[in-house]
Design a protein around this motif. Structure first.
Motif, PDB file in Angstrom:
ATOM      1  N   GLY A  24       0.722  -1.066   0.007  1.00  0.00           N
ATOM      2  CA  GLY A  24      -0.282  -0.116   0.461  1.00  0.00           C
ATOM      3  C   GLY A  24       0.674   1.135  -0.141  1.00  0.00           C
ATOM      4  O   GLY A  24       2.202   1.527   0.084  1.00  0.00           O
ATOM      5  N   SER A  25       0.171   2.381   0.184  1.00  0.00           N
ATOM      6  CA  SER A  25       0.892   3.169  -0.189  1.00  0.00           C
ATOM      7  C   SER A  25       0.649   4.362   0.929  1.00  0.00           C
ATOM      8  O   SER A  25      -1.089   5.022   1.270  1.00  0.00           O
ATOM      9  CB  SER A  25       0.846   3.861  -1.748  1.00  0.00           C
ATOM     10  N   TRP A  26       0.978   5.376   1.659  1.00  0.00           N
ATOM     11  CA  TRP A  26       0.728   5.858   2.742  1.00  0.00           C
ATOM     12  C   TRP A  26       1.455   7.235   2.524  1.00  0.00           C
ATOM     13  O   TRP A  26       2.471   7.638   2.697  1.00  0.00           O
ATOM     14  CB  TRP A  26       1.575   5.320   4.055  1.00  0.00           C
ATOM     15  N   PRO A  27       0.890   8.721   2.922  1.00  0.00           N
ATOM     16  CA  PRO A  27       1.121   9.846   2.833  1.00  0.00           C
ATOM     17  C   PRO A  27       2.191  10.584   3.725  1.00  0.00           C
ATOM     18  O   PRO A  27       2.252  11.507   3.903  1.00  0.00           O
ATOM     19  CB  PRO A  27      -0.233  10.806   2.147  1.00  0.00           C
ATOM     20  N   ASP A  28       2.306   9.483   5.204  1.00  0.00           N
ATOM     21  CA  ASP A  28       2.796  10.148   6.777  1.00  0.00           C
ATOM     22  C   ASP A  28       3.297   8.778   7.005  1.00  0.00           C
ATOM     23  O   ASP A  28       2.254   8.138   7.333  1.00  0.00           O
ATOM     24  CB  ASP A  28       1.743  10.686   7.635  1.00  0.00           C
ATOM     25  N   VAL A  29       4.154   8.932   7.701  1.00  0.00           N
ATOM     26  CA  VAL A  29       4.901   8.896   8.105  1.00  0.00           C
ATOM     27  C   VAL A  29       4.278   7.728   9.595  1.00  0.00           C
ATOM     28  O   VAL A  29       4.431   6.729  10.020  1.00  0.00           O
ATOM     29  CB  VAL A  29       6.360   9.166   8.763  1.00  0.00           C
ATOM     30  N   ARG A  30       3.948   8.342  10.283  1.00  0.00           N
ATOM     31  CA  ARG A  30       2.792   8.360  11.163  1.00  0.00           C
ATOM     32  C   ARG A  30       1.746   7.076  10.816  1.00  0.00           C
ATOM     33  O   ARG A  30       1.323   6.920  11.501  1.00  0.00           O
ATOM     34  CB  ARG A  30       2.438   9.301  12.218  1.00  0.00           C
ATOM     35  N   MET A  31       0.751   7.529  10.007  1.00  0.00           N
ATOM     36  CA  MET A  31       0.142   6.146   9.371  1.00  0.00           C
ATOM     37  C   MET A  31       0.944   4.970   9.155  1.00  0.00           C
ATOM     38  O   MET A  31      -0.339   4.095   8.442  1.00  0.00           O
ATOM     39  CB  MET A  31      -0.587   7.051   8.076  1.00  0.00           C
ATOM     40  N   LEU A  32       1.625   4.335   8.821  1.00  0.00           N
ATOM     41  CA  LEU A  32       1.856   3.283   8.652  1.00  0.00           C
ATOM     42  C   LEU A  32       1.823   2.274   9.796  1.00  0.00           C
ATOM     43  O   LEU A  32       2.438   2.265  10.749  1.00  0.00           O
ATOM     44  CB  LEU A  32       4.448   3.124   8.196  1.00  0.00           C
ATOM     45  N   PRO A  33       1.664   1.283   9.231  1.00  0.00           N
ATOM     46  CA  PRO A  33       0.850  -0.141   8.971  1.00  0.00           C
ATOM     47  C   PRO A  33       2.170  -0.501  10.281  1.00  0.00           C
ATOM     48  O   PRO A  33       3.577  -0.324   9.720  1.00  0.00           O
ATOM     49  CB  PRO A  33       0.634  -1.443   7.919  1.00  0.00           C
ATOM     50  N   ASP A  34       1.984  -1.733  11.212  1.00  0.00           N
ATOM     51  CA  ASP A  34       3.586  -2.418  11.984  1.00  0.00           C
ATOM     52  C   ASP A  34       2.869  -3.495  10.345  1.00  0.00           C
ATOM     53  O   ASP A  34       2.155  -4.473  10.390  1.00  0.00           O
ATOM     54  CB  ASP A  34       3.009  -3.000  13.138  1.00  0.00           C
ATOM     55  N   ASN A  78       5.570   3.525  -0.174  1.00  0.00           N
ATOM     56  CA  ASN A  78       5.339   2.971  -0.617  1.00  0.00           C
ATOM     57  C   ASN A  78       5.772   1.584  -0.516  1.00  0.00           C
ATOM     58  O   ASN A  78       7.068   2.158  -0.015  1.00  0.00           O
ATOM     59  CB  ASN A  78       5.621   3.023  -2.253  1.00  0.00           C
ATOM     60  N   LEU A  79       4.600   0.846  -0.491  1.00  0.00           N
ATOM     61  CA  LEU A  79       5.645  -0.190   0.803  1.00  0.00           C
ATOM     62  C   LEU A  79       5.097  -1.600   0.107  1.00  0.00           C
ATOM     63  O   LEU A  79       4.457  -2.084  -0.401  1.00  0.00           O
ATOM     64  CB  LEU A  79       5.319  -0.651   1.868  1.00  0.00           C
ATOM     65  N   GLN A 119      12.017  11.792   8.732  1.00  0.00           N
ATOM     66  CA  GLN A 119      11.571  10.933   9.584  1.00  0.00           C
ATOM     67  C   GLN A 119      11.478   9.510   9.428  1.00  0.00           C
ATOM     68  O   GLN A 119      11.573   8.681  10.600  1.00  0.00           O
ATOM     69  CB  GLN A 119       9.781  11.655   9.780  1.00  0.00           C
ATOM     70  N   PHE A 120      11.514   9.074   8.043  1.00  0.00           N
ATOM     71  CA  PHE A 120      11.326   7.515   7.862  1.00  0.00           C
ATOM     72  C   PHE A 120      12.868   7.353   8.374  1.00  0.00           C
ATOM     73  O   PHE A 120      12.361   6.211   8.743  1.00  0.00           O
ATOM     74  CB  PHE A 120      10.930   7.511   6.780  1.00  0.00           C
ATOM     75  N   LEU A 121      14.006   7.697   7.657  1.00  0.00           N
ATOM     76  CA  LEU A 121      14.748   6.815   8.171  1.00  0.00           C
ATOM     77  C   LEU A 121      15.484   7.221   9.656  1.00  0.00           C
ATOM     78  O   LEU A 121      16.243   6.143  10.439  1.00  0.00           O
ATOM     79  CB  LEU A 121      16.004   7.721   7.407  1.00  0.00           C
ATOM     80  N   LEU A 122      14.946   8.201   9.862  1.00  0.00           N
ATOM     81  CA  LEU A 122      15.026   8.385  11.351  1.00  0.00           C
ATOM     82  C   LEU A 122      14.354   7.881  12.417  1.00  0.00           C
ATOM     83  O   LEU A 122      14.961   7.207  13.231  1.00  0.00           O
ATOM     84  CB  LEU A 122      15.025   9.568  11.809  1.00  0.00           C
ATOM     85  N   HIS A 123      13.249   7.383  12.121  1.00  0.00           N
ATOM     86  CA  HIS A 123      12.194   6.526  12.979  1.00  0.00           C
ATOM     87  C   HIS A 123      12.245   5.033  12.570  1.00  0.00           C
ATOM     88  O   HIS A 123      11.009   4.571  13.549  1.00  0.00           O
ATOM     89  CB  HIS A 123      11.341   8.032  13.308  1.00  0.00           C
TER      90      HIS A 123
END
Length: 217
Positions: A24-34, A78-79, A119-123
């Motif tokens: 799927g595709s997510w527009p925000d790092v905070r919305m990414l699934p586990d 995109n994951l 933010q993705f690379l950091l967290h």
């Protein structure tokens, strides 16, 4: 062990990115699934560097990763997930991050996309490897240098994939390799071509080694 058997085993060892599926595709790092315990590999780089095409080529699935007809159009993360296998048993998750540095987007948009990547690379949890992609005919700019400096400072695993390697002559490749050595990037740089497959096996071997070291059996 016969040479042919070694080649067969090597090919099988590099099949860990087969049967990859779009999550799927997510527009925000905070919305990414586990995504669970699977190691995560992030692909980052400027717009039109060939990130999405490289993912498709490494997974041996044409058009797996969604490419835009116009650079700078990807605004989301995109994951993709590789099915569990021998290496590693948890499978692998790939992240295609938004491209940075596209001049035709506004300054505010470029800054927002870069923040998303940072933010993705950091967290991002279980981030095992960052693959930085850049057209081999270009020199690293501030964006690429900041990723390299960050990974080195934090002890993060990094591969600098120099895409479109097939565009260079033998002499130009030699010159580029010398430049990488002089700049101190030779140990992380791999020339790759999504067109003729050059460098893909080397990149897969490097990725597999990082995953094995991060997830020892």
């Amino acid at each position: 062990m016969h040479k042919g058997q070694r080649k067969t085993e090597r090919r099988e060892a590099l099949r860990f990115l087969r049967e990859v599926r779009y999550l799927g595709s997510w527009p925000d790092v905070r919305m990414l699934p586990d995504t669970g315990p699977a190691p995560l590999i992030a692909f980052t780089g400027r717009s039109n560097s060939g990130k999405s095409s490289l993912i498709s080529a490494l997974c041996d699935q044409k058009n797996l990763a969604r490419t835009s007809a116009e650079p700078g159009k990807t605004r989301s993360i995109n994951l993709y997930r590789a099915l569990p296998g021998a290496c590693p048993p948890q499978g692998v998750v790939l992240a295609d991050l938004p491209g940075f540095g596209y001049a035709r987007t506004s300054h505010a948009e470029r800054a927002a996309l870069r923040r998303m990547v940072d933010q993705f690379l950091l967290h991002a949890p279980r981030l095992s490897l960052t693959v930085l992609v850049l057209d081999c005919r270009r020199e690293p700019a501030d964006e690429e240098l900041s990723v390299i400096d960050f990974c080195r400072a934090e002890g993060r695993e990094l591969i600098f994939a120099r895409s479109k390697w097939d565009k260079l002559s033998k002499q130009e490749r030699l010159q580029k390799s010398r430049q990488w050595q002089k700049a101190g990037y030779e140990d992380i740089s791999i020339g790759v071509s999504n067109t003729n497959g050059e460098g893909l096996s080397e990149a897969l071997e490097s990725i597999a080694l990082v995953i094995q070291n991060a997830n020892p059996s």
